[in-house]
Design a protein around this motif. Structure first.
Motif, PDB file in Angstrom:
ATOM      1  N   THR A  40       0.867  -1.168   0.000  1.00  0.00           N
ATOM      2  CA  THR A  40       0.000   0.000   0.000  1.00  0.00           C
ATOM      3  C   THR A  40       0.911   1.227   0.000  1.00  0.00           C
ATOM      4  N   PHE A  41       0.354   2.421   0.181  1.00  0.00           N
ATOM      5  CA  PHE A  41       1.205   3.609   0.223  1.00  0.00           C
ATOM      6  C   PHE A  41       0.657   4.619   1.221  1.00  0.00           C
ATOM      7  N   TYR A  42       1.554   5.503   1.647  1.00  0.00           N
ATOM      8  CA  TYR A  42       1.168   6.625   2.509  1.00  0.00           C
ATOM      9  C   TYR A  42       2.045   7.818   2.161  1.00  0.00           C
ATOM     10  N   GLY A  43       1.849   8.931   2.835  1.00  0.00           N
ATOM     11  CA  GLY A  43       2.552  10.166   2.477  1.00  0.00           C
ATOM     12  C   GLY A  43       4.050  10.105   2.645  1.00  0.00           C
ATOM     13  N   GLY A  44       4.528   9.172   3.484  1.00  0.00           N
ATOM     14  CA  GLY A  44       5.969   9.039   3.692  1.00  0.00           C
ATOM     15  C   GLY A  44       6.433   9.837   4.889  1.00  0.00           C
ATOM     16  N   ASN A  45       7.317   9.249   5.677  1.00  0.00           N
ATOM     17  CA  ASN A  45       7.811   9.930   6.870  1.00  0.00           C
ATOM     18  C   ASN A  45       9.267   9.544   7.082  1.00  0.00           C
ATOM     19  N   LEU A  46      10.174  10.385   6.596  1.00  0.00           N
ATOM     20  CA  LEU A  46      11.600  10.115   6.727  1.00  0.00           C
ATOM     21  C   LEU A  46      12.122  10.608   8.070  1.00  0.00           C
ATOM     22  N   CYS A  51      12.375   4.861  12.451  1.00  0.00           N
ATOM     23  CA  CYS A  51      13.820   4.623  12.428  1.00  0.00           C
ATOM     24  C   CYS A  51      14.619   5.828  12.913  1.00  0.00           C
ATOM     25  N   SER A  52      13.944   6.935  13.180  1.00  0.00           N
ATOM     26  CA  SER A  52      14.563   8.134  13.772  1.00  0.00           C
ATOM     27  C   SER A  52      15.682   8.713  12.908  1.00  0.00           C
ATOM     28  N   PHE A  53      15.496   8.708  11.598  1.00  0.00           N
ATOM     29  CA  PHE A  53      16.510   9.272  10.709  1.00  0.00           C
ATOM     30  C   PHE A  53      16.357  10.795  10.625  1.00  0.00           C
ATOM     31  N   THR A  54      16.466  11.450  11.743  1.00  0.00           N
ATOM     32  CA  THR A  54      16.227  12.896  11.814  1.00  0.00           C
ATOM     33  C   THR A  54      17.332  13.712  11.158  1.00  0.00           C
ATOM     34  N   THR A  55      18.513  13.119  10.972  1.00  0.00           N
ATOM     35  CA  THR A  55      19.612  13.862  10.361  1.00  0.00           C
ATOM     36  C   THR A  55      19.633  13.725   8.845  1.00  0.00           C
ATOM     37  N   MET A  56      18.744  12.900   8.295  1.00  0.00           N
ATOM     38  CA  MET A  56      18.677  12.729   6.848  1.00  0.00           C
ATOM     39  C   MET A  56      17.677  13.714   6.260  1.00  0.00           C
ATOM     40  N   SER A  57      18.152  14.581   5.398  1.00  0.00           N
ATOM     41  CA  SER A  57      17.245  15.539   4.772  1.00  0.00           C
ATOM     42  C   SER A  57      16.505  14.919   3.594  1.00  0.00           C
ATOM     43  N   SER A  58      17.091  13.901   3.009  1.00  0.00           N
ATOM     44  CA  SER A  58      16.452  13.214   1.892  1.00  0.00           C
ATOM     45  C   SER A  58      17.064  11.825   1.771  1.00  0.00           C
ATOM     46  N   LEU A  59      16.413  10.965   1.018  1.00  0.00           N
ATOM     47  CA  LEU A  59      16.941   9.630   0.766  1.00  0.00           C
ATOM     48  C   LEU A  59      18.030   9.694  -0.296  1.00  0.00           C
ATOM     49  N   PRO A  60      18.997   8.768  -0.255  1.00  0.00           N
ATOM     50  CA  PRO A  60      20.038   8.754  -1.292  1.00  0.00           C
ATOM     51  C   PRO A  60      19.432   8.634  -2.688  1.00  0.00           C
ATOM     52  N   SER A  61      20.133   9.125  -3.666  1.00  0.00           N
ATOM     53  CA  SER A  61      19.650   9.108  -5.040  1.00  0.00           C
ATOM     54  C   SER A  61      19.329   7.693  -5.499  1.00  0.00           C
ATOM     55  N   GLY A  62      18.178   7.540  -6.132  1.00  0.00           N
ATOM     56  CA  GLY A  62      17.772   6.247  -6.670  1.00  0.00           C
ATOM     57  C   GLY A  62      17.105   5.331  -5.678  1.00  0.00           C
ATOM     58  N   ILE A  63      16.900   5.791  -4.436  1.00  0.00           N
ATOM     59  CA  ILE A  63      16.287   4.976  -3.396  1.00  0.00           C
ATOM     60  C   ILE A  63      14.982   5.628  -2.939  1.00  0.00           C
ATOM     61  N   TYR A  64      13.930   4.833  -2.863  1.00  0.00           N
ATOM     62  CA  TYR A  64      12.647   5.298  -2.348  1.00  0.00           C
ATOM     63  C   TYR A  64      12.501   4.867  -0.885  1.00  0.00           C
ATOM     64  N   GLY A  65      11.435   5.316  -0.257  1.00  0.00           N
ATOM     65  CA  GLY A  65      11.218   4.994   1.150  1.00  0.00           C
ATOM     66  C   GLY A  65      10.069   4.027   1.361  1.00  0.00           C
ATOM     67  N   THR A  66      10.125   3.294   2.477  1.00  0.00           N
ATOM     68  CA  THR A  66       9.026   2.418   2.850  1.00  0.00           C
ATOM     69  C   THR A  66       8.936   2.260   4.356  1.00  0.00           C
ATOM     70  N   ALA A  67       7.724   2.025   4.831  1.00  0.00           N
ATOM     71  CA  ALA A  67       7.518   1.558   6.201  1.00  0.00           C
ATOM     72  C   ALA A  67       7.520   0.045   6.160  1.00  0.00           C
ATOM     73  N   PHE A  68       8.116  -0.558   7.193  1.00  0.00           N
ATOM     74  CA  PHE A  68       8.322  -2.006   7.207  1.00  0.00           C
ATOM     75  C   PHE A  68       7.368  -2.672   8.181  1.00  0.00           C
ATOM     76  N   SER A  69       7.128  -3.939   7.946  1.00  0.00           N
ATOM     77  CA  SER A  69       6.195  -4.733   8.729  1.00  0.00           C
ATOM     78  C   SER A  69       6.436  -4.667  10.232  1.00  0.00           C
ATOM     79  N   GLY A  70       5.391  -4.371  10.970  1.00  0.00           N
ATOM     80  CA  GLY A  70       5.486  -4.395  12.420  1.00  0.00           C
ATOM     81  C   GLY A  70       5.718  -5.781  12.960  1.00  0.00           C
ATOM     82  N   SER A  71       5.191  -6.797  12.279  1.00  0.00           N
ATOM     83  CA  SER A  71       5.371  -8.166  12.751  1.00  0.00           C
ATOM     84  C   SER A  71       6.797  -8.654  12.548  1.00  0.00           C
ATOM     85  N   SER A  72       7.564  -7.964  11.689  1.00  0.00           N
ATOM     86  CA  SER A  72       8.959  -8.331  11.449  1.00  0.00           C
ATOM     87  C   SER A  72       9.919  -7.223  11.871  1.00  0.00           C
ATOM     88  N   TRP A  73       9.445  -6.321  12.727  1.00  0.00           N
ATOM     89  CA  TRP A  73      10.227  -5.138  13.092  1.00  0.00           C
ATOM     90  C   TRP A  73      11.524  -5.507  13.802  1.00  0.00           C
TER      91      TRP A  73
END
Length: 232
Positions: A40-46, A51-73
């Motif tokens: 599925t999809f959502y607005g995205g939260n980097l 994962c607390s990636f507060t120091t990342m202003s953006s994802l590396p080039s060519g990489i998209y973002g995803t939220a990962f399974s809570g059951s496999s966290w």
């Protein structure tokens, strides 16, 4: 201040397990071995993701973002890991785990909307997908970041921009003669509640593939960061 970085290989790789075996997701489509399910999809939260990636202003080039399974966290063990996600038409993208989807099962990814749109129409709302772990296409060095409040008496450090998932972070206060373990938090920091009693320490980060990066003379100053000389 960073004085030296050493990169070494362990004698055996550690297993990387994300879920159950894959099945074909659509007639005529044969994805690589991995995990099958839906996305599925959502607005995205980097910056505000689990994962607390507060120091990342953006994802590396060519990489998209995803939220990962809570059951496999697994206590944030997959934060920063990259996955190759294959859509129902057979096209693939690379995504990085930056957030948690509490309600998602092992085969379910909640992709950033721009990632979902590459694999299929957002009007569908849900797509049949599969994913498999891959190395992140990152060539720049990894970064060590101290959580606000870190000191000689409370240790909390995060690894950012790593090419493979992080298995452990250890600290030495005697020039590498011995190494002390830290405990990974659910919000993706490696911690020692009593600290290590030193203003600077040596840090050894080991990937799930058994590769280690050692950074010497790392300050434990609150909210500070140091860039290593290499990556996994």
């Amino acid at each position: 201040m960073l004085s030296r970085t050493a990169i070494t290989f362990a004698s055996a790789a550690l297993p990387l397990v994300f879920g159950s075996p894959v099945a074909n997701i659509a007639p005529g489509v044969s994805p690589r071995d991995g995990v099958s399910g839906t996305s599925t999809f959502y607005g995205g939260n980097l910056n505000g993701g689990a994962c607390s990636f507060t120091t990342m202003s953006s994802l590396p080039s060519g990489i998209y973002g995803t939220a990962f399974s809570g059951s496999s966290w697994d206590n944030a063990a997959n934060c920063g890991a990259c996955l190759e996600v294959t859509g129902p038409s057979g096209n693939s993208i690379t995504v990085m785990v930056v957030d948690k989807c509490p309600e998602c099962d092992a085969g379910h990814l909640d992709l950033f909307q721009d990632a979902f749109a590459v694999l299929g129409a957002t009007s569908a709302g849900e797509l049949a997908t599969s994913y498999t772990p891959v190395a992140c296409p990152i060539t720049s060095p990894l970064v060590l970041h101290n959580k606000s409040g870190t000191s000689a008496y409370w240790f909390s450090m995060q690894v950012v921009n790593h090419g493979s998932p992080v298995a452990s972070l250890e600290v030495s206060t005697d020039g590498g003669a011995t190494w002390q373990a830290t405990t990974r938090s659910d919000y993706n920091f490696f911690e020692n509640q009593s600290g290590f009693g030193k203003d600077t320490v040596d840090v050894r980060v080991t990937s799930t593939g058994g590769k280690s990066v050692v950074v010497n003379g790392v300050s434990v100053t609150s909210d500070s960061s140091v860039t290593a000389a290499g990556n996994f």
